[in-house]
Design an enzyme around this catalytic site. Sequence first.
Site, PDB file in Angstrom:
ATOM      1  N   SER A  61      19.410   7.552 -27.938  1.00 38.93           N
ATOM      2  CA  SER A  61      19.736   7.834 -26.532  1.00 38.93           C
ATOM      3  C   SER A  61      20.956   8.733 -26.396  1.00 38.93           C
ATOM      4  O   SER A  61      21.874   8.695 -27.219  1.00 38.93           O
ATOM      5  CB  SER A  61      20.026   6.517 -25.814  1.00 38.93           C
ATOM      6  OG  SER A  61      20.524   6.764 -24.523  1.00 38.93           O
ATOM      7  N   TYR A 121      25.007  -0.703 -24.812  1.00 39.71           N
ATOM      8  CA  TYR A 121      23.708  -0.059 -25.022  1.00 39.71           C
ATOM      9  C   TYR A 121      23.882   1.199 -25.883  1.00 39.71           C
ATOM     10  O   TYR A 121      23.202   1.371 -26.907  1.00 39.71           O
ATOM     11  CB  TYR A 121      23.080   0.297 -23.669  1.00 39.71           C
ATOM     12  CG  TYR A 121      21.873   1.182 -23.768  1.00 39.71           C
ATOM     13  CD1 TYR A 121      20.628   0.660 -24.102  1.00 39.71           C
ATOM     14  CD2 TYR A 121      21.966   2.562 -23.543  1.00 39.71           C
ATOM     15  CE1 TYR A 121      19.508   1.477 -24.199  1.00 39.71           C
ATOM     16  CE2 TYR A 121      20.858   3.394 -23.633  1.00 39.71           C
ATOM     17  CZ  TYR A 121      19.630   2.847 -23.968  1.00 39.71           C
ATOM     18  OH  TYR A 121      18.534   3.665 -24.076  1.00 39.71           O
ATOM     19  N   LYS A 178      10.003  -0.026 -14.216  1.00 41.00           N
ATOM     20  CA  LYS A 178      11.393  -0.210 -14.642  1.00 41.00           C
ATOM     21  C   LYS A 178      12.274  -0.622 -13.452  1.00 41.00           C
ATOM     22  O   LYS A 178      13.488  -0.788 -13.574  1.00 41.00           O
ATOM     23  CB  LYS A 178      11.936   1.074 -15.281  1.00 41.00           C
ATOM     24  CG  LYS A 178      11.294   1.384 -16.617  1.00 41.00           C
ATOM     25  CD  LYS A 178      11.857   2.645 -17.232  1.00 41.00           C
ATOM     26  CE  LYS A 178      13.276   2.435 -17.710  1.00 41.00           C
ATOM     27  NZ  LYS A 178      13.830   3.619 -18.395  1.00 41.00           N
TER      28      LYS A 178
END
Length: 327
Positions: free
Chosen positions: A136, A157, A195
């Site tokens: 990411s 994250y 999502k």
Amino acid sequence: MTYNDIDFDNKTVLVTGGAGFIGSNLAFYFQNNFPECNVVVFDKFRSEETFSNGNLKSFGHFKNLIGFKGEVISGDINCDLGLLKNYKFDYIFHQAAISDTTVGDQALMIQTNVNAFKDLLDIAEQMGANMIYASSAATYGDSEIFSIGHEQPNNVYGFSKLMMDNLAAKYIKKSDISIVGLRYFNVYGKREFFKNKTASMVLQFGQQLLSGSSAKLFEGSDKIRRDFIYIEDVIQANIKACTPQKSGVYNVGTGNARSFQDIVDVLKKELHVDRIDEYIPNPFVGQYQFFTEADISLSREFLDYEPKFSLEEGIKSYIEEIKRIHG
Ligand SMILES: NC(=O)c1ccc[n+]([C@@H]2O[C@H](COP(=O)([O-])OP(=O)(O)OC[C@H]3O[C@@H](n4cnc5c(N)ncnc54)[C@H](O)[C@@H]3O)[C@@H](O)[C@H]2O)c1
């Protein structure tokens, strides 16, 4: 649309997180282009469990797979990977993760994103499968430079994704399989609806405008710029990552940062809406990326990746689906 000359017919492909946004698009890519490809989706699917931020613990939804003819396995990558032991995969597309960047449960984030990846790398190695996994842009965090080696994650994250990349680097050194990490920037497109609040702002602004309200932007949104990448280009990157010139980690973006205000302006044009926008304070300051722009020079060179969709083209191609979702 095929992106290279690999013939996936009669190959066995695992898509972890295949009931989610990017994973389900990958599953359908293979089904639509290679009808004899044996596609196995492994996903935890959603339960009713939520994190303390109120969001679901996993977003996988069966509706993302309506029309899918392959095999579906419900399982948790943290404890159910044994379910895969009787398969012989040629390619593993690892998309399963806690994808919600605002989750604060460090233990579960690292267990799910990092520990489970190690187990999957071992499986890939044993089977001789090529590994393509989702990293990411959050690995860059507070960095102002968006090329490999300049990571500065500002939430757990982003940290977990960077630890995945570090782990991959170790395996690349010792292993014969090809391993490619793809640092997706902000992805938008079909099958992201489930999502919920973590879906792209393209969809969320689109829904706001279609429901007759103003688009709600964070204050200063003309100066908050990100690299927004359309799902088709993300699929392209995954397929090209099956034949890398070199294993490694690569950025997947357009190479052009655009503002959140640009998104709203393009949407208003496509939807023929003329309405004053609303500006609200940004509650995420401190853990928020105000600027991202992928350096895609290595992705071009070693993956032959070439993004095809500008923000305008991506939204144009997505707009009918945004309207369909709104109903
Ligand atoms: N969408 C983006 O903009 C973006 C950007 C950067 C990176 N990524 C990464 O790309 C990947 C796919 O993201 P997405 O946008 O499709 O999100 P998503 O949440 O729709 O997909 C992730 C899938 O993983 C599944 N999952 C979660 N925990 C699991 C577990 N323990 N075991 C098995 N399955 C589990 C979920 O049910 C879900 O279907 C993720 O790794 C994410 O971190 C996405």
